[in-house]
Design a protein around this motif. Structure first.
Motif, PDB file in Angstrom:
ATOM      1  N   PRO A  25     -13.586  -0.638 -13.447  1.00 32.08           N
ATOM      2  CA  PRO A  25     -12.141  -0.689 -13.143  1.00 32.08           C
ATOM      3  C   PRO A  25     -11.600   0.626 -12.604  1.00 32.08           C
ATOM      4  CG  PRO A  25     -12.528  -0.760 -15.523  1.00 32.08           C
ATOM      5  CD  PRO A  25     -13.846  -0.964 -14.866  1.00 32.08           C
ATOM      6  N   ARG A  26     -12.126   1.744 -13.073  1.00 34.11           N
ATOM      7  CA  ARG A  26     -11.666   3.041 -12.540  1.00 34.11           C
ATOM      8  C   ARG A  26     -12.137   3.230 -11.100  1.00 34.11           C
ATOM      9  NH1 ARG A  26      -9.802   7.215 -16.614  1.00 34.11           N
ATOM     10  NH2 ARG A  26      -9.845   6.157 -18.634  1.00 34.11           N
ATOM     11  N   MET A  27     -13.348   2.775 -10.783  1.00 29.24           N
ATOM     12  CA  MET A  27     -13.818   2.850  -9.397  1.00 29.24           C
ATOM     13  C   MET A  27     -12.900   2.055  -8.479  1.00 29.24           C
ATOM     14  SD  MET A  27     -17.981   2.496  -9.843  1.00 29.24           S
ATOM     15  CE  MET A  27     -18.334   2.636  -8.089  1.00 29.24           C
ATOM     16  N   LYS A  28     -12.532   0.866  -8.894  1.00 29.48           N
ATOM     17  CA  LYS A  28     -11.645   0.034  -8.076  1.00 29.48           C
ATOM     18  C   LYS A  28     -10.260   0.665  -7.928  1.00 29.48           C
ATOM     19  CE  LYS A  28     -13.938  -4.349  -9.169  1.00 29.48           C
ATOM     20  NZ  LYS A  28     -13.799  -5.691  -9.818  1.00 29.48           N
ATOM     21  N   ALA A  29      -9.802   1.305  -9.003  1.00 30.13           N
ATOM     22  CA  ALA A  29      -8.492   1.966  -8.944  1.00 30.13           C
ATOM     23  C   ALA A  29      -8.531   3.164  -7.994  1.00 30.13           C
ATOM     24  CB  ALA A  29      -8.077   2.418 -10.345  1.00 30.13           C
ATOM     25  N   ILE A  30      -9.633   3.881  -7.970  1.00 30.50           N
ATOM     26  CA  ILE A  30      -9.793   5.022  -7.050  1.00 30.50           C
ATOM     27  C   ILE A  30      -9.726   4.542  -5.602  1.00 30.50           C
ATOM     28  CG2 ILE A  30     -11.465   6.729  -6.213  1.00 30.50           C
ATOM     29  CD1 ILE A  30     -12.362   7.029  -9.175  1.00 30.50           C
ATOM     30  N   VAL A  31     -10.367   3.409  -5.318  1.00 32.91           N
ATOM     31  CA  VAL A  31     -10.325   2.847  -3.972  1.00 32.91           C
ATOM     32  C   VAL A  31      -8.890   2.470  -3.609  1.00 32.91           C
ATOM     33  CG1 VAL A  31     -11.081   0.938  -2.496  1.00 32.91           C
ATOM     34  CG2 VAL A  31     -12.702   2.020  -4.073  1.00 32.91           C
ATOM     35  N   GLU A  32      -8.189   1.863  -4.547  1.00 33.07           N
ATOM     36  CA  GLU A  32      -6.797   1.480  -4.307  1.00 33.07           C
ATOM     37  C   GLU A  32      -5.928   2.712  -4.017  1.00 33.07           C
ATOM     38  OE1 GLU A  32      -5.263  -1.480  -4.041  1.00 33.07           O
ATOM     39  OE2 GLU A  32      -7.247  -2.415  -4.139  1.00 33.07           O
ATOM     40  N   TYR A  33      -6.171   3.784  -4.761  1.00 33.90           N
ATOM     41  CA  TYR A  33      -5.348   4.995  -4.626  1.00 33.90           C
ATOM     42  C   TYR A  33      -5.643   5.738  -3.322  1.00 33.90           C
ATOM     43  CZ  TYR A  33      -3.199   9.500  -5.786  1.00 33.90           C
ATOM     44  OH  TYR A  33      -2.435  10.638  -5.772  1.00 33.90           O
ATOM     45  N   TYR A  34      -6.923   6.008  -3.046  1.00 28.42           N
ATOM     46  CA  TYR A  34      -7.274   6.858  -1.897  1.00 28.42           C
ATOM     47  C   TYR A  34      -7.454   6.075  -0.600  1.00 28.42           C
ATOM     48  CZ  TYR A  34      -7.918  11.024  -4.785  1.00 28.42           C
ATOM     49  OH  TYR A  34      -7.710  12.099  -5.611  1.00 28.42           O
TER      50      TYR A  34
END
Length: 434
Positions: free
Chosen positions: A408-417
């Motif tokens: 979930p953190r990997m997916k959130a990083i993609v969403e953010y950057y």
């Protein structure tokens, strides 16, 4: 007349006496000859008991049986000796192979030392103060395609400038692997390869048009590769990477819990054997600092200065095909095969421990990557996202190594950057819930 007879009488008597002597001599000679003949044909005499007549036959049979027993024992002994010699021969062949490999490596090291000496050129005097610099870059090994011809063909097609990103994966990390290669493709990186540790990942990569390499069967590696967790699989890479280096390729080793935002090959220095990201969370911890130890009981000498640096992350490092690099892989793999140790701890110990009595340190050049370009998840979630200026920076990669909720953190990083969702990182705590 009378006188004549008297003269003849003694003569006649002498002749008859001589005749008797000759007969006696003849009889004696004949007797001796007969005795010799009888002795030859009847050596045991005429009156030998019947029981004794069979002794030679019995004795010959006993000798035959004894000879048979001795022959059987001799055959068994020879068989035993043959087996022992065969085992010894196999052991000697194994030792010869090991010594041959050591000699080859020693000769290879010797060749590299000679090349390094040639690179240095002729001996020169030291230059003016502040202008002298030592040799930092070790020469690369001579590529040896015979180590793994199949892998050599794959790398020849996939690698760019003899450099490649390599990740190990089994079916346990399939979802993270998809996020990993999806962002690699998005950035435009073509020189990457997945080492598939099971058939499921091989099929998955093939279906997604992801370059992969399935190793030849190896019981020691396959068991861990198919069933092992994140740390167990991580320890395999030191054995597997050796072939890549022997083939003459520089490898950017990558765990799959990493999000790629830029091409890392555009941000490497390539001046060291190992160039690694750090687990440090600021400049001091990442690049080193003087840590003063206080021991009041020592009085005047209460303060002891120590040098500290936070460890390199063994899940993301660039390694060049040099003798020190291969020696590093061998050292770590050997220790992990004998010790119940964490691969990252062993990796750093072999890189940093100096030579001392009973231990020869590794003579490898190393460089710490920029912590804001090659970022760990502690820096991101504890510092960067809470800093207005730092949050504007675009890292090259972000490694979710400090948090167990990786996907979930990997997916959130993609969403953010990538997708620009500014609040994508907010739901997550700085650390973990446990």
């Amino acid at each position: 007349m009378i006188g004549r007879r008297e003269r003849e009488g003694p003569l006649m008597r002498n002749n008859s006496h001589s005749l008797r002597k000759s007969r006696i001599v003849t009889a004696v000679v004949i007797g001796v000859l007969i005795g010799c003949i009888l002795a030859f044909f009847f050596p045991n005499g005429f009156f030998v008991p019947s029981a004794n007549r069979h002794l030679p036959v019995a004795r010959s049979k006993t000798q035959e049986k004894s000879a048979e027993c001795e022959s059987s024992d001799r055959v068994n002994m020879l068989k035993s000796e043959f087996v022992a010699v065969s085992d010894k021969n196999a052991e000697l062949k194994k030792q010869v192979r090991e010594l041959t490999e050591r000699l080859r490596l020693a000769e290879q090291g010797k060749d590299q030392a000679q090349k390094q000496f040639l690179a240095l050129g002729k001996q020169e005097k030291a230059g003016p103060f502040g202008t002298v610099k030592g040799l930092r870059i070790n020469p690369t090994v001579v590529p040896d395609d015979s180590v793994n011809p199949r892998l050599a063909k794959i790398l020849e097609k996939v690698a760019v400038k003899r450099e490649i990103i390599v990740a190990l994966a089994n079916n346990n990390v399939k979802e993270m692997l998809e996020v990993w290669f999806t962002n690699i493709k998005r950035v435009g990186i073509s020189n990457y390869l997945v080492v598939a540790l099971d058939d499921e990942i091989s099929k998955f990569c093939e279906s997604k048009q992801v370059p992969f390499y399935k190793r030849d069967p190896d019981d020691g590696i396959d068991t861990i590769g198919k069933q092992g967790g994140n740390h167990a699989v991580s320890g395999l890479k030191f054995r597997i990477l050796r072939e890549f280096l022997q083939l003459g390729y520089s490898v950017l080793l990558s765990d799959v819990d990493i999000v790629y935002l830029q091409n890392p090959f555009d941000h490497l220095y390539r001046d060291s054997d190992v160039e690694s990201m750090s687990d440090g969370h600021n400049n001091m911890t990442a690049y080193g600092y003087n840590d003063v130890f206080d021991e009041p009981a020592m009085g005047w000498a209460r303060y002891a200065h120590t040098m500290r640096i936070w460890v390199y992350n063994s899940g993301f490092f660039y390694i060049r095909p040099t003798i020190p690099s291969i020696e590093l892989l061998d050292r770590v793999a050997t220790r992990l095969s004998k010790e119940n140790a964490w691969d990252q701890a062993v990796f750093n110990e072999e890189l940093f421990y100096p030579s001392h009595p009973g231990y020869d340190g590794l003579h490898a050049a190393r460089r710490t990557m920029d912590i804001y370009l090659f970022m760990n998840s502690k820096i991101l979630f504890k510092t960067v996202r809470n800093d207005a200026n730092l949050s504007k920076l675009k890292p090259v990669i972000i490694h979710v190594n400090y948090h167990p909720d990786k996907l979930p953190r990997m997916k959130a990083i993609v969403e953010y950057y990538v997708n620009g969702k500014q609040d994508a990182l907010k739901p997550f705590p700085d650390g973990s819930d446990w």
